[in-house]
Design a protein around this motif. Sequence first.
Motif, mmCIF file in Angstrom:
data_model
loop_
_atom_site.group_PDB
_atom_site.id
_atom_site.type_symbol
_atom_site.label_atom_id
_atom_site.label_comp_id
_atom_site.label_asym_id
_atom_site.label_seq_id
_atom_site.Cartn_x
_atom_site.Cartn_y
_atom_site.Cartn_z
ATOM 1 N N GLU A 111 -5.540 26.307 21.543
ATOM 2 C CA GLU A 111 -4.161 26.745 21.765
ATOM 3 C C GLU A 111 -3.886 28.095 21.101
ATOM 4 O OE1 GLU A 111 -4.378 24.551 17.974
ATOM 5 O OE2 GLU A 111 -4.985 24.047 20.022
ATOM 6 N N GLN A 112 -4.722 28.477 20.125
ATOM 7 C CA GLN A 112 -4.570 29.776 19.472
ATOM 8 C C GLN A 112 -5.432 30.849 20.128
ATOM 9 O OE1 GLN A 112 -4.288 29.773 15.136
ATOM 10 N NE2 GLN A 112 -4.497 27.560 15.189
ATOM 11 N N LEU A 113 -6.053 30.514 21.234
ATOM 12 C CA LEU A 113 -6.947 31.429 21.933
ATOM 13 C C LEU A 113 -6.546 31.607 23.396
ATOM 14 C CD1 LEU A 113 -10.192 29.897 20.416
ATOM 15 C CD2 LEU A 113 -9.386 32.231 19.963
ATOM 16 N N VAL A 114 -5.275 31.324 23.709
ATOM 17 C CA VAL A 114 -4.789 31.393 25.088
ATOM 18 C C VAL A 114 -4.261 32.797 25.383
ATOM 19 C CG1 VAL A 114 -3.135 30.495 26.757
ATOM 20 C CG2 VAL A 114 -4.220 28.946 25.123
ATOM 21 N N LEU A 115 -4.789 33.396 26.436
ATOM 22 C CA LEU A 115 -4.316 34.702 26.876
ATOM 23 C C LEU A 115 -2.956 34.584 27.560
ATOM 24 C CD1 LEU A 115 -7.637 36.031 28.480
ATOM 25 C CD2 LEU A 115 -6.629 36.781 26.316
ATOM 26 N N ALA A 116 -2.223 35.688 27.584
ATOM 27 C CA ALA A 116 -0.932 35.743 28.274
ATOM 28 C C ALA A 116 -0.963 36.926 29.246
ATOM 29 C CB ALA A 116 0.208 35.885 27.278
ATOM 30 N N PRO A 117 -1.689 36.809 30.348
ATOM 31 C CA PRO A 117 -1.844 37.938 31.274
ATOM 32 C C PRO A 117 -0.529 38.330 31.938
ATOM 33 C CG PRO A 117 -3.501 36.228 31.667
ATOM 34 C CD PRO A 117 -2.441 35.634 30.790
ATOM 35 N N LEU A 118 -0.392 39.619 32.209
ATOM 36 C CA LEU A 118 0.737 40.144 32.965
ATOM 37 C C LEU A 118 0.249 40.491 34.369
ATOM 38 C CD1 LEU A 118 2.256 42.546 30.278
ATOM 39 C CD2 LEU A 118 3.002 40.218 30.864
ATOM 40 N N GLN A 119 1.040 40.116 35.373
ATOM 41 C CA GLN A 119 0.651 40.397 36.745
ATOM 42 C C GLN A 119 0.905 41.866 37.064
ATOM 43 O OE1 GLN A 119 2.434 37.848 39.664
ATOM 44 N NE2 GLN A 119 0.918 38.380 41.225
ATOM 45 N N LYS A 120 -0.078 42.508 37.641
ATOM 46 C CA LYS A 120 0.034 43.891 38.066
ATOM 47 C C LYS A 120 -0.114 43.964 39.583
ATOM 48 C CE LYS A 120 0.473 45.331 33.865
ATOM 49 N NZ LYS A 120 1.757 45.923 33.387
ATOM 50 N N ALA A 121 -0.065 45.193 40.115
ATOM 51 C CA ALA A 121 -0.152 45.355 41.564
ATOM 52 C C ALA A 121 -1.420 44.727 42.118
ATOM 53 C CB ALA A 121 -0.082 46.833 41.928
ATOM 54 N N GLU A 122 -2.517 44.894 41.373
ATOM 55 C CA GLU A 122 -3.790 44.305 41.805
ATOM 56 C C GLU A 122 -4.365 43.475 40.664
ATOM 57 O OE1 GLU A 122 -6.433 47.278 43.199
ATOM 58 O OE2 GLU A 122 -5.117 47.926 44.840
ATOM 59 N N GLY A 123 -3.994 42.234 40.594
ATOM 60 C CA GLY A 123 -4.560 41.343 39.589
ATOM 61 C C GLY A 123 -3.722 41.210 38.339
ATOM 62 N N TYR A 124 -4.402 41.012 37.210
ATOM 63 C CA TYR A 124 -3.736 40.739 35.931
ATOM 64 C C TYR A 124 -4.317 41.615 34.830
ATOM 65 C CZ TYR A 124 -1.762 36.544 38.085
ATOM 66 O OH TYR A 124 -1.068 35.691 38.898
ATOM 67 N N GLU A 125 -3.490 41.823 33.799
ATOM 68 C CA GLU A 125 -3.930 42.507 32.594
ATOM 69 C C GLU A 125 -3.556 41.643 31.397
ATOM 70 O OE1 GLU A 125 -2.526 46.461 32.148
ATOM 71 O OE2 GLU A 125 -3.374 47.168 34.046
ATOM 72 N N ALA A 126 -4.429 41.622 30.392
ATOM 73 C CA ALA A 126 -4.171 40.842 29.186
ATOM 74 C C ALA A 126 -4.735 41.576 27.988
ATOM 75 C CB ALA A 126 -4.793 39.449 29.291
ATOM 76 N N SER A 127 -4.121 41.368 26.838
ATOM 77 C CA SER A 127 -4.646 41.905 25.580
ATOM 78 C C SER A 127 -4.674 40.789 24.557
ATOM 79 C CB SER A 127 -3.800 43.084 25.086
ATOM 80 O OG SER A 127 -2.467 42.661 24.843
ATOM 81 N N PHE A 128 -5.577 40.907 23.617
ATOM 82 C CA PHE A 128 -5.749 39.857 22.611
ATOM 83 C C PHE A 128 -6.246 40.489 21.323
ATOM 84 C CE2 PHE A 128 -7.595 36.013 20.711
ATOM 85 C CZ PHE A 128 -6.594 35.093 20.999
ATOM 86 N N ALA A 129 -5.607 40.127 20.209
ATOM 87 C CA ALA A 129 -5.972 40.683 18.906
ATOM 88 C C ALA A 129 -6.741 39.656 18.089
ATOM 89 C CB ALA A 129 -4.730 41.123 18.141
ATOM 90 N N VAL A 130 -7.845 40.080 17.509
ATOM 91 C CA VAL A 130 -8.660 39.218 16.660
ATOM 92 C C VAL A 130 -8.949 39.957 15.371
ATOM 93 C CG1 VAL A 130 -10.836 37.981 16.407
ATOM 94 C CG2 VAL A 130 -9.757 38.121 18.651
ATOM 95 N N GLY A 131 -8.632 39.343 14.243
ATOM 96 C CA GLY A 131 -8.961 39.924 12.951
ATOM 97 C C GLY A 131 -10.046 39.115 12.272
ATOM 98 N N LEU A 132 -10.932 39.767 11.578
ATOM 99 C CA LEU A 132 -12.052 39.105 10.916
ATOM 100 C C LEU A 132 -12.068 39.463 9.446
ATOM 101 C CD1 LEU A 132 -14.840 39.924 13.517
ATOM 102 C CD2 LEU A 132 -13.497 37.831 13.372
ATOM 103 N N GLN A 133 -12.393 38.489 8.606
ATOM 104 C CA GLN A 133 -12.574 38.761 7.197
ATOM 105 C C GLN A 133 -14.012 39.220 6.989
ATOM 106 O OE1 GLN A 133 -11.857 35.501 4.566
ATOM 107 N NE2 GLN A 133 -11.926 36.764 2.742
ATOM 108 N N VAL A 134 -14.168 40.455 6.556
ATOM 109 C CA VAL A 134 -15.495 41.052 6.392
ATOM 110 C C VAL A 134 -15.781 41.263 4.921
ATOM 111 C CG1 VAL A 134 -16.962 43.002 7.003
ATOM 112 C CG2 VAL A 134 -15.212 42.211 8.608
ATOM 113 N N ALA A 135 -16.917 40.753 4.455
ATOM 114 C CA ALA A 135 -17.272 40.905 3.044
ATOM 115 C C ALA A 135 -17.596 42.345 2.741
ATOM 116 C CB ALA A 135 -18.463 40.018 2.727
#
Length: 244
Positions: free
Chosen positions: A220-244
Amino acid sequence: MTHDDAPVGRLLSRRDVSTLLGAVGGVLLTGIGVHPTRAFAETRDALCIVRPEQTEGPYFVDERLHRSDIRSDPADGQTRAGMPLVLTLRISRLSDGNCEPLADARVDLWHCDALGVYSDVQDPGFNTVGQKFLRGHQITDAAGEVRFVTVYPGWYPGRTVHIHFKIRTEPAARRGLEFTSQLYFDDALTDLVHAAAPYEAKGRRTRRNQDDGIFRRGGEQLVLAPLQKAEGYEASFAVGLQVA
């Protein structure tokens, strides 16, 4: 029956996240293929919310295909049919309680086609060895972003509809970060997309998000929310990582 393995990593609660943001420490990354157990998503106020790591599954192939548009097979140039989907991933790292862009990381993306077939693997239902459609990687820019042009995935027995991604720093080195997870879609949107060709030829899918054992472990924390465009869909997703 699913061909994917059990998920790796663990899901943290919001209380865990608050504690972690105020604590000193990190993930020790040593050896080959060591996975961090925590990942975070950047929000507008720069706070970090957990994103769970999930299984790589059996279909990852390290093709080393550096490309943005992954719809075609490089061997013959044929493009896989399906609803166009433009996906932008923004990768950040947790540093001093803030999420900062993670540049020069390699992000692989792969998924099945409209009929549930993966490329370059042998499976009981298909053999596509030598084909490389719907696979590729990009290198994050100074803003930590990569952009892929692909198609909305289809389905196959045992799994809900999903996209795989893997983030690596220094993928050729013995030390480095490797984080793997999956992205999902709202069931109502999938029903709408799959009602049209070429998806309809596969028939009604047999598993929805909440019926999928891997999705239930943090999907449920990995679900995209695409926006409909003229030809298909666009989606963005942010992922942060803890790096040593």
